[in-house]
Write a protein that holds these residues in place. Sequence first.
Motif, short mmCIF file in Angstrom:
data_model
loop_
_atom_site.label_atom_id
_atom_site.label_comp_id
_atom_site.label_asym_id
_atom_site.label_seq_id
_atom_site.Cartn_x
_atom_site.Cartn_y
_atom_site.Cartn_z
N LEU A 173 0.86 -1.18 0.00
CA LEU A 173 0.00 0.00 0.00
C LEU A 173 0.90 1.23 0.00
O LEU A 173 1.72 1.40 0.90
CB LEU A 173 -0.90 0.02 1.24
N THR A 174 0.77 2.06 -1.03
CA THR A 174 1.56 3.29 -1.11
C THR A 174 0.59 4.46 -1.26
O THR A 174 -0.17 4.52 -2.23
CB THR A 174 2.52 3.24 -2.30
N ILE A 175 0.65 5.34 -0.29
CA ILE A 175 -0.12 6.59 -0.34
C ILE A 175 0.86 7.71 -0.01
O ILE A 175 1.97 7.44 0.44
CB ILE A 175 -1.32 6.57 0.65
N PRO A 176 0.48 8.96 -0.24
CA PRO A 176 1.43 10.03 0.08
C PRO A 176 1.94 9.94 1.53
O PRO A 176 1.16 9.75 2.45
CB PRO A 176 0.61 11.31 -0.14
N LYS A 177 3.24 9.99 1.67
CA LYS A 177 3.95 9.99 2.95
C LYS A 177 3.93 8.66 3.70
O LYS A 177 4.42 8.58 4.82
CB LYS A 177 3.43 11.10 3.87
N LEU A 178 3.35 7.59 3.12
CA LEU A 178 3.31 6.31 3.81
C LEU A 178 3.39 5.16 2.81
O LEU A 178 2.70 5.16 1.78
CB LEU A 178 2.02 6.16 4.61
N THR A 179 4.25 4.18 3.13
CA THR A 179 4.31 2.93 2.38
C THR A 179 4.23 1.79 3.38
O THR A 179 4.91 1.81 4.41
CB THR A 179 5.62 2.81 1.58
N TRP A 180 3.37 0.81 3.08
CA TRP A 180 3.22 -0.36 3.94
C TRP A 180 3.35 -1.61 3.08
O TRP A 180 2.65 -1.76 2.09
CB TRP A 180 1.87 -0.34 4.65
N LEU A 181 4.27 -2.49 3.46
CA LEU A 181 4.45 -3.76 2.79
C LEU A 181 4.23 -4.86 3.81
O LEU A 181 4.90 -4.90 4.84
CB LEU A 181 5.85 -3.88 2.18
N PHE A 214 6.91 -0.56 7.42
CA PHE A 214 6.27 0.74 7.27
C PHE A 214 7.35 1.79 7.01
O PHE A 214 8.35 1.82 7.73
CB PHE A 214 5.50 1.15 8.54
N LYS A 215 7.13 2.64 6.01
CA LYS A 215 8.01 3.79 5.78
C LYS A 215 7.14 5.03 5.77
O LYS A 215 6.22 5.14 4.96
CB LYS A 215 8.78 3.66 4.47
N ILE A 216 7.46 5.94 6.67
CA ILE A 216 6.69 7.17 6.83
C ILE A 216 7.61 8.35 6.57
O ILE A 216 8.72 8.39 7.09
CB ILE A 216 6.09 7.27 8.25
N SER A 217 7.15 9.31 5.80
CA SER A 217 7.90 10.55 5.53
C SER A 217 7.00 11.72 5.92
O SER A 217 6.38 12.35 5.06
CB SER A 217 8.29 10.63 4.06
N PRO A 218 6.90 12.02 7.23
CA PRO A 218 5.93 13.03 7.69
C PRO A 218 6.25 14.46 7.25
O PRO A 218 5.35 15.25 7.02
CB PRO A 218 5.95 12.89 9.20
#
Length: 184
Positions: free
Chosen positions: A44-52, A97-101
Amino acid sequence: RQVQRPNFRQIAPFISNSTPFGYSVGNPTLQPEYQNKAELNYDLTIPKLTWLSSIYGSYNQFDITQYSYQDTLNPQLIISSFTNANAQWRYGWENTFKISPVKGLDITADGNVFYTTVQANVQGLPVTTSMYSYVIKGIISYKFPLGFAAQVNGSDESPRAIIQGHTLPVYYFDVSLRKDFGSA
């Protein structure tokens, strides 16, 4: 399906004295291990967040594993060597989880929970070890102006099943600072 051949250290029949309490020796009769793996992933990739998220399973035939035993001539010494386990099964669930706040800041967290069963014959005795384990990792990095960057990195690994019980837990934490100088 993948073939993993033993490395030089695992098959070399030479004694390697690494501590005064024992030594290690390779096993020239080691066979390659055969790894059979399957996984199902969701991204799941949305702005500022990726979840694998991954659910996986593996079955290894002739798994190459380390074991230890007492020296027959000097019971104070422990000898480490390698053998082929009959089989190893592992299944688990991993999430990253990768978050780019904000601009320049990246936060990555990874968690993996798995169950392992190892079956082997060690010196003629059948051995089976099973247990749940986990690995948790985290990275926080920030890019400063003028080419500077800082990173905090850490990991916590629970004990893992091996043919003679389990490993010890492993954890670490480090901090780094970097400066880019361009092409200099």
